[in-house]
Design an enzyme around this catalytic site. Structure first.
Site, PDB file in Angstrom:
ATOM      1  N   ASP A 132       4.125  -3.227   0.934  1.00 41.54           N
ATOM      2  CA  ASP A 132       4.753  -2.359  -0.047  1.00 41.54           C
ATOM      3  C   ASP A 132       3.769  -1.214  -0.306  1.00 41.54           C
ATOM      4  O   ASP A 132       2.566  -1.351  -0.029  1.00 41.54           O
ATOM      5  CB  ASP A 132       5.022  -3.157  -1.325  1.00 41.54           C
ATOM      6  CG  ASP A 132       5.501  -2.293  -2.469  1.00 41.54           C
ATOM      7  OD1 ASP A 132       6.441  -1.507  -2.262  1.00 41.54           O
ATOM      8  OD2 ASP A 132       4.896  -2.370  -3.549  1.00 41.54           O
TER       9      ASP A 132
ATOM     10  N   ASP B  94       3.843   1.396  -3.398  1.00 39.81           N
ATOM     11  CA  ASP B  94       3.495   1.672  -4.791  1.00 39.81           C
ATOM     12  C   ASP B  94       2.962   0.424  -5.491  1.00 39.81           C
ATOM     13  O   ASP B  94       3.590  -0.643  -5.470  1.00 39.81           O
ATOM     14  CB  ASP B  94       4.724   2.193  -5.545  1.00 39.81           C
ATOM     15  CG  ASP B  94       5.211   3.523  -4.990  1.00 39.81           C
ATOM     16  OD1 ASP B  94       5.616   4.369  -5.779  1.00 39.81           O
ATOM     17  OD2 ASP B  94       5.155   3.712  -3.761  1.00 39.81           O
TER      18      ASP B  94
ATOM     19  N   GLU C 241       2.696   4.143  -9.288  1.00 41.47           N
ATOM     20  CA  GLU C 241       4.117   4.175  -8.951  1.00 41.47           C
ATOM     21  C   GLU C 241       4.465   5.648  -8.811  1.00 41.47           C
ATOM     22  O   GLU C 241       4.492   6.388  -9.797  1.00 41.47           O
ATOM     23  CB  GLU C 241       4.958   3.505 -10.043  1.00 41.47           C
ATOM     24  CG  GLU C 241       4.777   2.006 -10.155  1.00 41.47           C
ATOM     25  CD  GLU C 241       5.423   1.257  -8.992  1.00 41.47           C
ATOM     26  OE1 GLU C 241       6.410   1.776  -8.426  1.00 41.47           O
ATOM     27  OE2 GLU C 241       4.931   0.164  -8.651  1.00 41.47           O
TER      28      GLU C 241
ATOM     29  N   ARG D 176      16.529   6.364 -12.295  1.00 39.50           N
ATOM     30  CA  ARG D 176      15.244   7.063 -12.328  1.00 39.50           C
ATOM     31  C   ARG D 176      15.287   8.339 -11.492  1.00 39.50           C
ATOM     32  O   ARG D 176      14.776   9.383 -11.895  1.00 39.50           O
ATOM     33  CB  ARG D 176      14.131   6.143 -11.819  1.00 39.50           C
ATOM     34  CG  ARG D 176      13.766   5.010 -12.768  1.00 39.50           C
ATOM     35  CD  ARG D 176      12.747   4.074 -12.179  1.00 39.50           C
ATOM     36  NE  ARG D 176      13.317   3.259 -11.111  1.00 39.50           N
ATOM     37  CZ  ARG D 176      12.608   2.500 -10.281  1.00 39.50           C
ATOM     38  NH1 ARG D 176      11.287   2.467 -10.380  1.00 39.50           N
ATOM     39  NH2 ARG D 176      13.198   1.782  -9.359  1.00 39.50           N
TER      40      ARG D 176
ATOM     41  N   SER E 183       8.750   0.439   1.906  1.00 43.86           N
ATOM     42  CA  SER E 183       8.642   0.833   0.504  1.00 43.86           C
ATOM     43  C   SER E 183       9.963   1.294  -0.081  1.00 43.86           C
ATOM     44  O   SER E 183      10.759   1.966   0.572  1.00 43.86           O
ATOM     45  CB  SER E 183       7.608   1.959   0.377  1.00 43.86           C
ATOM     46  OG  SER E 183       7.587   2.482  -0.927  1.00 43.86           O
ATOM     47  N   GLY E 184      10.141   0.939  -1.344  1.00 48.82           N
ATOM     48  CA  GLY E 184      11.249   1.487  -2.121  1.00 48.82           C
ATOM     49  C   GLY E 184      10.894   2.841  -2.697  1.00 48.82           C
ATOM     50  O   GLY E 184      11.676   3.418  -3.451  1.00 48.82           O
TER      51      GLY E 184
ATOM     52  N   ASP F  63       4.072  -6.389  -4.674  1.00 50.23           N
ATOM     53  CA  ASP F  63       3.783  -6.731  -6.068  1.00 50.23           C
ATOM     54  C   ASP F  63       5.020  -6.861  -6.944  1.00 50.23           C
ATOM     55  O   ASP F  63       4.946  -7.405  -8.040  1.00 50.23           O
ATOM     56  CB  ASP F  63       2.881  -5.651  -6.694  1.00 50.23           C
ATOM     57  CG  ASP F  63       3.632  -4.360  -6.941  1.00 50.23           C
ATOM     58  OD1 ASP F  63       3.778  -3.964  -8.120  1.00 50.23           O
ATOM     59  OD2 ASP F  63       4.100  -3.747  -5.968  1.00 50.23           O
TER      60      ASP F  63
ATOM     61  N   ASN G  17      11.334  -6.622  -5.973  1.00 48.27           N
ATOM     62  CA  ASN G  17      12.030  -6.197  -4.753  1.00 48.27           C
ATOM     63  C   ASN G  17      11.227  -6.486  -3.484  1.00 48.27           C
ATOM     64  O   ASN G  17      11.704  -6.230  -2.382  1.00 48.27           O
ATOM     65  CB  ASN G  17      12.374  -4.696  -4.829  1.00 48.27           C
ATOM     66  CG  ASN G  17      11.152  -3.810  -4.875  1.00 48.27           C
ATOM     67  OD1 ASN G  17      10.158  -4.139  -5.525  1.00 48.27           O
ATOM     68  ND2 ASN G  17      11.203  -2.683  -4.193  1.00 48.27           N
TER      69      ASN G  17
END
Length: 408
Positions: free
Chosen positions: A201, A203, A210, A246, A289-290, A357, A360
């Site tokens: 991941d 962030d 983030e 967001r 990554s999201g 972390d 998701n």
């Protein structure tokens, strides 16, 4: 009848000890059944289990010859006869399930070892060997900054199958919280040192931020977005819905802001050392990554990451529109991408490591052979099999069995 003998030698370590003993045994045509050696602070402990095709009356002479061979080296030797029945019982243990218990902390003290081994003993696990994987500890008193940067790792090889694996993991988690340590428990299989792909991941895992929160600050909506982000990472909100909310708040943000935020991103502790070591050892690395591709590609160029899959910000006339192009990378998508990369690389899922972390990240942590929650939220720590909360990312190398000197 042949005799089985266990020979134990101890003393100050120096060249020639093993040769001196085995030379005598060779003359007696001994067969080596087992051999092991450990050196702690220049003190040798050597054990050799042998089968001797000799008559009983010659045994005393052989033992005396071994003592004479080792006496000039300052080595003390002991002998113990092993019955065939006891040997058969020992030999039958071969193939039994083995696990690795890894203790990670800034520094290790006796209480940590005592409490950890109390847990393993309570769950019926027998310790076969103990090894320090971290570097040697200096005697000088460490400053607070030194302690915060130091790594300590002790690895235990244990034999047996816990009756209640969930209870064992719960005990280790409770111990971790009490002593500010991390404890990993994993099967000792052929895959442990044969992982080939590590998926991160981005962030709050690779970087100490983030990114969407940093973009929101630049857009003047920082508090609103941070609140939604935290709820999403705790698993209180559906990722896709929270992401859309967001993202919509960023509508109108100037594209020029992205470069400045990228340049200020801080890598999490141990990230560079971990990735440089993985690359030199031939591992493939990926960011799943999201977050956003712009920042994933920035890190890719900086660290030499092989693959990047993240969300593509939609930008029109130099302004962020508050939307993304293509499929949103959520938890389900991360797991799919991990499986796709494993297939593309021609490796088994057991050879993949996933690190994250947030909530998701749980899907990809669960499908990888080794899933590691890094400085994770409580929900993720409770759900993940392995946690690293007290050291940096390079502590993952300890979980693979690498020593401090192996880090490149």
């Amino acid at each position: 009848m042949n005799e089985i003998l266990l020979i134990n030698a101890s003393g100050v370590d120096k060249p020639g000890v093993t040769r001196a003993i085995t030379r005598v045994l060779a003359d007696a045509h001994a067969r080596i059944l087992d051999i092991g050696q450990a050196v702690i602070h220049d003190t040798l402990a050597l054990g050799i289990l042998v089968e001797l095709p000799i008559a009983a009356e010659i045994r005393a002479q052989l033992l005396e010859e071994i003592k004479q061979a080792t006496e000039p080296l300052g080595i003390q030797v002991g002998f113990q006869t092993v019955t065939p029945e006891r040997y058969d019982q020992w030999a039958e243990q071969q193939g039994k399930t083995r696990h690795i218990v890894t203790l990670l902390a800034r520094k290790v003290d006796a209480a940590m070892i005592a409490e950890l081994t109390a847990v393993t003993s309570r769950h019926g696990l027998n310790i076969d060997s103990i090894n320090r994987l971290s570097g040697r500890v200096p005697l000088a008193e460490l400053t607070a900054d030194d302690v915060n940067r130091s790594n300590a790792c002790v690895e235990f090889s244990v034999r047996g199958t816990p009756a209640d694996l969930a209870a064992l993991r719960a005990d280790f988690m409770e111990l971790s919280a009490q002593l500010n340590i991390d404890v990993a428990f994993q099967r000792d299989t052929v895959y442990r040192r044969n992982r080939r792909l590590v998926c991160f991941d981005m962030d709050s895992t690779l970087i100490d931020a983030e990114v969407i929160d940093e973009l929101a600050k630049a857009a003047g909506v920082g508090d609103q977005v941070s609140e939604i982000t935290e709820a999403a990472m705790r698993g209180e909100l559906d990722f896709k819905q929270s992401f859309a909310r967001r993202l919509a708040l960023l509508n109108g943000l100037d594209e020029s802001v992205l470069a400045g935020i990228a340049a200020q991103l801080r890598l999490n502790e141990g990230a560079e050392k971990l990735i440089s070591t993985l690359k030199k050892l031939g591992y493939k690395t990926a960011i799943l990554s999201g977050g956003f591709n712009y920042f994933g590609r920035y890190l890719q160029n900086k660290l030499g990451i092989d693959y990047v899959y993240a969300n593509e910000l939609d930008i029109v006339d130099g302004k962020v529109t508050g939307e993304v192009k293509g499929v949103v990378v959520d938890g389900k998508r991360k797991a799919e991408l991990l499986e796709m990369l494993a297939k593309q690389e021609g490796i088994a899922l057991e050879q993949v490591i996933a690190v994250g972390d947030g909530a998701n990240d749980l899907p990809m942590l669960s499908v990888a052979g080794l899933g590691v929650a890094f400085r994770a939220k409580p929900l993720v720590k409770a759900s993940a099999e392995h946690n690293i909360s007290n050291l940096g990312l390079d502590a993952i190398l300890y979980l693979l069995g690498f020593r401090e000197r192996d880090k490149l």
